[in-house]
Design a protein around this motif. Structure first.
Motif, short mmCIF file in Angstrom:
data_model
loop_
_atom_site.label_atom_id
_atom_site.label_comp_id
_atom_site.label_asym_id
_atom_site.label_seq_id
_atom_site.Cartn_x
_atom_site.Cartn_y
_atom_site.Cartn_z
N PRO A 1 -43.30 57.74 36.78
CA PRO A 1 -43.16 56.61 35.26
C PRO A 1 -44.12 55.34 35.68
N PHE A 2 -44.30 54.10 35.06
CA PHE A 2 -45.00 53.10 35.02
C PHE A 2 -43.45 52.45 35.42
N ASP A 3 -42.67 52.46 35.38
CA ASP A 3 -41.56 51.74 35.66
C ASP A 3 -40.31 52.81 35.63
N PRO A 4 -39.85 53.61 36.40
CA PRO A 4 -38.30 54.07 36.00
C PRO A 4 -37.44 53.70 35.55
N GLY A 5 -36.49 53.92 34.34
CA GLY A 5 -36.17 53.74 33.39
C GLY A 5 -36.68 52.44 31.76
N LEU A 6 -37.82 52.48 32.49
CA LEU A 6 -38.16 52.09 30.98
C LEU A 6 -38.12 52.20 29.69
N GLN A 7 -38.51 51.31 29.08
CA GLN A 7 -38.53 51.55 27.47
C GLN A 7 -39.66 53.63 27.11
N PRO A 8 -40.43 53.58 27.55
CA PRO A 8 -40.91 54.39 27.26
C PRO A 8 -40.33 56.08 27.66
N GLU A 9 -40.15 55.65 29.40
CA GLU A 9 -39.13 57.12 28.92
C GLU A 9 -37.51 57.22 28.33
N ARG A 10 -36.89 56.82 27.67
CA ARG A 10 -36.09 56.84 27.21
C ARG A 10 -36.59 57.58 26.15
N THR A 11 -37.39 55.92 25.72
CA THR A 11 -37.28 56.42 23.87
C THR A 11 -38.36 58.53 23.85
N LEU A 12 -38.84 59.13 24.89
CA LEU A 12 -39.29 60.42 24.88
C LEU A 12 -38.02 61.20 25.29
N LEU A 13 -36.91 60.81 25.08
CA LEU A 13 -35.86 61.42 25.55
C LEU A 13 -35.70 61.50 24.83
N ALA A 14 -34.67 60.73 24.11
CA ALA A 14 -34.64 60.13 22.56
C ALA A 14 -35.31 60.80 21.56
N GLN B 1 -36.79 63.39 22.23
CA GLN B 1 -37.13 65.26 22.46
C GLN B 1 -35.71 66.04 22.30
N ARG B 2 -34.67 65.14 22.28
CA ARG B 2 -33.06 65.23 21.93
C ARG B 2 -33.32 65.31 19.86
N THR B 3 -33.50 64.47 19.09
CA THR B 3 -34.28 64.21 18.08
C THR B 3 -34.44 65.89 17.00
N VAL B 4 -35.43 66.22 18.18
CA VAL B 4 -36.78 67.48 17.44
C VAL B 4 -35.77 69.44 18.36
N LEU B 5 -35.82 68.25 19.89
CA LEU B 5 -34.01 70.12 19.41
C LEU B 5 -32.98 70.16 18.54
N ALA B 6 -32.45 69.00 17.97
CA ALA B 6 -30.75 68.76 17.18
C ALA B 6 -31.68 69.77 15.86
N LEU B 7 -32.87 69.24 15.59
CA LEU B 7 -33.13 69.50 14.44
C LEU B 7 -34.05 71.10 14.76
N ALA B 8 -35.08 71.45 15.52
CA ALA B 8 -34.87 72.82 15.55
C ALA B 8 -33.76 73.95 15.71
N VAL B 9 -32.67 73.20 15.87
CA VAL B 9 -31.33 74.55 16.15
C VAL B 9 -30.60 73.71 14.81
N ALA B 10 -30.93 72.99 14.64
CA ALA B 10 -30.38 72.80 12.15
C ALA B 10 -31.16 73.68 11.58
N VAL B 11 -32.14 73.86 11.86
CA VAL B 11 -33.44 74.71 10.79
C VAL B 11 -32.96 75.84 11.32
N ALA B 12 -32.91 76.19 12.89
CA ALA B 12 -32.31 77.98 12.81
C ALA B 12 -30.73 77.89 12.43
N ALA B 13 -29.96 77.30 12.27
CA ALA B 13 -29.04 77.69 11.68
C ALA B 13 -29.06 77.86 10.76
N GLY B 14 -29.94 76.82 9.16
CA GLY B 14 -29.83 77.14 8.43
C GLY B 14 -30.04 78.52 7.43
N VAL B 15 -31.48 78.81 8.55
CA VAL B 15 -31.85 79.75 8.11
C VAL B 15 -30.74 80.99 8.28
N ARG B 16 -30.50 81.11 9.40
CA ARG B 16 -29.40 81.85 9.41
C ARG B 16 -28.49 82.26 8.11
#
Length: 119
Positions: free
Chosen positions: A11-24, A26-41
């Motif tokens: 990383p450019f600077d460990p703990g810097l904003q880009p890394e935290r933003t990427l993780l956030a 990724q969590r948002t996309v994963l949560a949406l994917a789970v919600a879509v799958a549950a919606g289909v279910r």
């Protein structure tokens, strides 16, 4: 002096904003994917193939958004490492995320309408 491949991947600077933003994102996309799958279910028994089609569209859009945010992070990381001016970035990953959220909303409406129908 050129950097070794190991140094270029760190990383450019460990703990810097880009890394935290990427993780956030990724969590948002994963949560949406789970919600879509549950919606289909829950919507599939009520409305049938329409729920499965919307679910497939929603899941493919969440996958596109995931790939997009990873790509944006890698571009930003490379730009920060090269110390050049930051280039403008497209907003297509966010548009894909918004469309997937819309597909989830349609699934929810179909589920509610399907619950109101008596067989």
């Amino acid at each position: 002096m050129t950097e070794t491949p190991d140094a270029a991947e760190r990383p450019f600077d460990p703990g810097l904003q880009p890394e935290r933003t990427l993780l956030a994102w990724q969590r948002t996309v994963l949560a949406l994917a789970v919600a879509v799958a549950a919606g289909v279910r829950f919507a599939a028994p009520l409305v049938g193939a329409a729920a499965v089609i919307l679910g497939a569209v929603g899941l493919s859009l969440t996958l596109a958004a995931y790939i997009g945010v990873r790509y944006r992070y890698r571009r930003m990381h490379a730009e920060l490492r090269d110390s050049e001016a930051l280039a403008s970035r497209g907003a297509w990953p966010f548009a894909a995320l918004a469309a997937a959220t819309g597909a989830l909303g349609v699934l929810a409406v179909l589920c509610v309408v399907g619950l109101g129908v008596t067989t």
